[in-house]
Design a protein around this motif. Structure first.
Motif, short mmCIF file in Angstrom:
data_model
loop_
_atom_site.label_atom_id
_atom_site.label_comp_id
_atom_site.label_asym_id
_atom_site.label_seq_id
_atom_site.Cartn_x
_atom_site.Cartn_y
_atom_site.Cartn_z
N ASN A 159 6.82 -8.78 43.85
CA ASN A 159 7.82 -9.68 43.90
C ASN A 159 7.16 -11.00 43.51
OD1 ASN A 159 9.68 -11.37 45.20
ND2 ASN A 159 10.60 -9.76 46.06
N LEU A 160 8.11 -11.47 42.35
CA LEU A 160 7.79 -12.78 41.66
C LEU A 160 8.01 -14.01 42.58
CD1 LEU A 160 8.24 -12.36 38.03
CD2 LEU A 160 6.19 -11.90 39.36
N SER A 161 9.05 -13.89 43.25
CA SER A 161 9.57 -15.02 43.95
C SER A 161 8.77 -15.13 45.37
CB SER A 161 11.08 -14.91 44.57
OG SER A 161 11.76 -15.88 45.29
N GLU A 162 8.50 -14.22 45.83
CA GLU A 162 7.38 -14.27 47.21
C GLU A 162 6.07 -14.76 46.60
OE1 GLU A 162 8.69 -14.20 49.91
OE2 GLU A 162 10.68 -13.59 49.52
N ALA A 163 5.77 -14.30 45.42
CA ALA A 163 4.45 -14.44 44.98
C ALA A 163 4.16 -16.11 44.56
CB ALA A 163 4.19 -13.75 43.61
N LEU A 164 5.45 -16.60 43.94
CA LEU A 164 5.46 -18.05 43.72
C LEU A 164 5.50 -18.91 44.84
CD1 LEU A 164 8.02 -18.37 40.83
CD2 LEU A 164 5.73 -18.93 40.84
N ASP A 165 6.17 -18.42 46.06
CA ASP A 165 6.00 -19.30 47.27
C ASP A 165 4.34 -19.41 47.57
OD1 ASP A 165 8.61 -19.60 47.53
OD2 ASP A 165 8.95 -18.05 49.03
N CYS A 166 3.71 -18.23 47.70
CA CYS A 166 2.28 -18.26 47.81
C CYS A 166 1.37 -19.15 46.91
CB CYS A 166 1.81 -16.78 47.88
SG CYS A 166 2.33 -15.82 49.16
N LEU B 58 13.37 -17.85 36.61
CA LEU B 58 13.63 -16.56 37.51
C LEU B 58 15.27 -16.58 37.51
CD1 LEU B 58 11.29 -16.85 40.56
CD2 LEU B 58 11.00 -15.50 38.59
N ASN B 59 15.96 -17.74 37.56
CA ASN B 59 17.31 -17.49 37.49
C ASN B 59 18.18 -17.27 36.38
OD1 ASN B 59 17.19 -20.17 36.45
ND2 ASN B 59 18.19 -20.96 38.21
N ARG B 60 17.25 -17.19 35.19
CA ARG B 60 17.87 -17.28 33.79
C ARG B 60 18.66 -18.23 33.33
NH1 ARG B 60 13.57 -14.60 32.37
NH2 ARG B 60 14.67 -13.70 30.39
N SER B 61 18.81 -19.32 33.87
CA SER B 61 19.65 -20.46 33.35
C SER B 61 19.16 -21.10 32.24
CB SER B 61 19.93 -21.24 34.70
OG SER B 61 18.76 -22.03 35.22
N PHE B 62 17.86 -21.37 32.05
CA PHE B 62 17.48 -22.12 30.63
C PHE B 62 18.45 -23.25 30.56
CE2 PHE B 62 16.07 -17.45 30.61
CZ PHE B 62 14.86 -17.67 30.38
N GLU C 28 8.13 -12.23 26.95
CA GLU C 28 8.87 -11.12 27.29
C GLU C 28 9.15 -10.17 26.28
OE1 GLU C 28 11.16 -13.56 30.82
OE2 GLU C 28 12.36 -13.28 28.82
N SER C 29 9.24 -10.77 25.16
CA SER C 29 9.37 -9.91 23.75
C SER C 29 8.09 -8.97 23.73
CB SER C 29 9.88 -10.64 22.76
OG SER C 29 8.61 -11.52 22.15
N TRP C 30 6.94 -9.67 23.84
CA TRP C 30 5.75 -8.89 23.74
C TRP C 30 5.67 -7.77 24.71
CZ3 TRP C 30 2.15 -13.86 23.08
CH2 TRP C 30 2.36 -14.50 21.85
N SER C 31 5.79 -8.14 25.96
CA SER C 31 5.48 -7.11 27.07
C SER C 31 6.61 -6.28 27.56
CB SER C 31 4.98 -8.27 28.17
OG SER C 31 6.07 -8.85 28.70
N LYS C 32 7.87 -6.78 27.09
CA LYS C 32 9.17 -5.80 27.61
C LYS C 32 9.22 -6.17 28.86
CE LYS C 32 9.31 -4.58 23.41
NZ LYS C 32 9.94 -5.24 22.26
N ILE C 33 8.57 -7.13 29.55
CA ILE C 33 8.92 -7.31 31.04
C ILE C 33 9.39 -8.74 31.21
CG2 ILE C 33 7.51 -8.15 33.05
CD1 ILE C 33 5.32 -6.31 32.18
N THR C 34 10.44 -8.94 31.92
CA THR C 34 11.46 -9.98 32.17
C THR C 34 11.09 -10.70 33.38
OG1 THR C 34 13.50 -8.92 31.30
CG2 THR C 34 13.66 -11.10 32.45
N ILE C 35 10.82 -12.22 33.09
CA ILE C 35 10.17 -12.95 34.47
C ILE C 35 11.26 -13.25 35.16
CG2 ILE C 35 8.92 -14.79 35.22
CD1 ILE C 35 7.48 -14.71 32.40
#
Length: 290
Positions: free
Chosen positions: A193-200, A220-224, A282-289
């Motif tokens: 869980n990235l949000s919880e990981a960032l808290d740590c 994380l909120n994709r607002s940019f 994200e385009s390389w890994s196909k994983i969205t942050i």
């Protein structure tokens, strides 16, 4: 005593920075290449929208333009008032600052390179960090005007030093952004869980401004939100690498970060915020942050 102040360049930062000057000075001139923006500023903040030739007759003249080349072009054949101080808040090139010191001294004008950091929220709240290079006495004279929008204001050395510090600051931020993108992509690949990981992380030794504010508030909120354009970050990382090369230093980590930011910039729209650099990963890994 400072009788008049001018602000040239009312972009995302300059517009907000100039808004604080009328709180401290009776006469504040503003000028922008799109003059309607200067008129809008005058109506909103009680500044005076004037011609460029009048603006540069102020005691302290601030400029905040995209590049040093823009400042040099503006100053070409522009008559200035002897005894004034030109404070350039552009994220510029150190060599350009040294060139302009010589050029303006012929007119009896002191040139200070004084880039700022703190993004648009800092400009709005008058909490910017200002890193200043150039004449120490000129710095002291201009300090009351810089205090209108700056919270931490430091004279960091001779001419060009302010630009150098700003470029290296942004280079370090770019390196942090790239490292954080890679780290979070790896964590998400392992179903963390990235949000919880960032808290740590933000309560531990891996934290930085990128993990504390950029990633939670932009990525994380994709607002940019566009506050600092990716092409400007790419420009600043290039300045930082040039400084290392001029000193004949090997900087493999910084060089890699610069290459990655340049690559991300080439893949992005010119109006993209710097935080959109993570989309390359994200385009390389196909994983969205997120």
């Amino acid at each position: 005593m400072i009788q008049s102040v001018a602000f040239i360049g009312l972009g995302a930062m300059g517009y907000r920075m100039a808004a604080h000057l009328p709180k401290h000075f009776d006469t504040v001139y503003v000028w922008n290449r799109t003059f309607a923006k200067a008129e809008q500023h005058a109506a909103e903040y009680a500044t005076q929208a004037v011609a460029l030739e009048q603006a540069v007759q102020a005691d302290i003249i601030f400029s905040c333009l995209p590049t040093s080349a823009d400042v040099e072009h503006l100053l070409k054949d522009l008559p200035l008032k002897a005894g004034s101080i030109w404070v350039d808040c552009t994220s510029g090139v150190p060599e350009s600052a040294r060139k302009l010191v010589t050029q303006l001294s012929d007119q009896g004008v002191i040139f200070l390179d004084a880039p700022v950091s703190g993004q648009t929220i800092g400009a709005e709240n008058a909490t910017l960090t200002v890193m200043v290079g150039g004449d120490a006495q000129g710095f002291e004279k201009a300090l009351p005007a810089m205090q209108a929008f700056g919270k931490l204001i430091k004279h960091v050395g001779e001419s060009g030093s302010g630009f150098a510090v700003k470029a290296m600051n942004n280079m370090l931020m770019a390196a942090h952004l790239c490292a954080a993108a890679e780290g979070l992509t790896t964590l998400k690949a392992h179903r963390v869980n990235l949000s919880e990981a960032l808290d740590c992380i933000n309560a531990s030794s891996g934290k930085s401004m990128v993990t504390e504010t950029v990633i939670p508030q932009r990525i994380l909120n994709r607002s940019f939100p566009l506050t600092f354009a990716l092409p400007l970050l790419a420009k600043d990382t290039g300045i930082a690498i040039d400084l290392a090369q001029e000193a004949k230093l090997s900087v493999p980590v910084l060089a890699l970060a610069q290459n990655l930011i340049q690559a991300a910039n080439s893949l992005s729209d010119k109006n993209s915020d710097f935080s959109t650099a993570v989309k390359m990963y994200e385009s390389w890994s196909k994983i969205t942050i997120e």
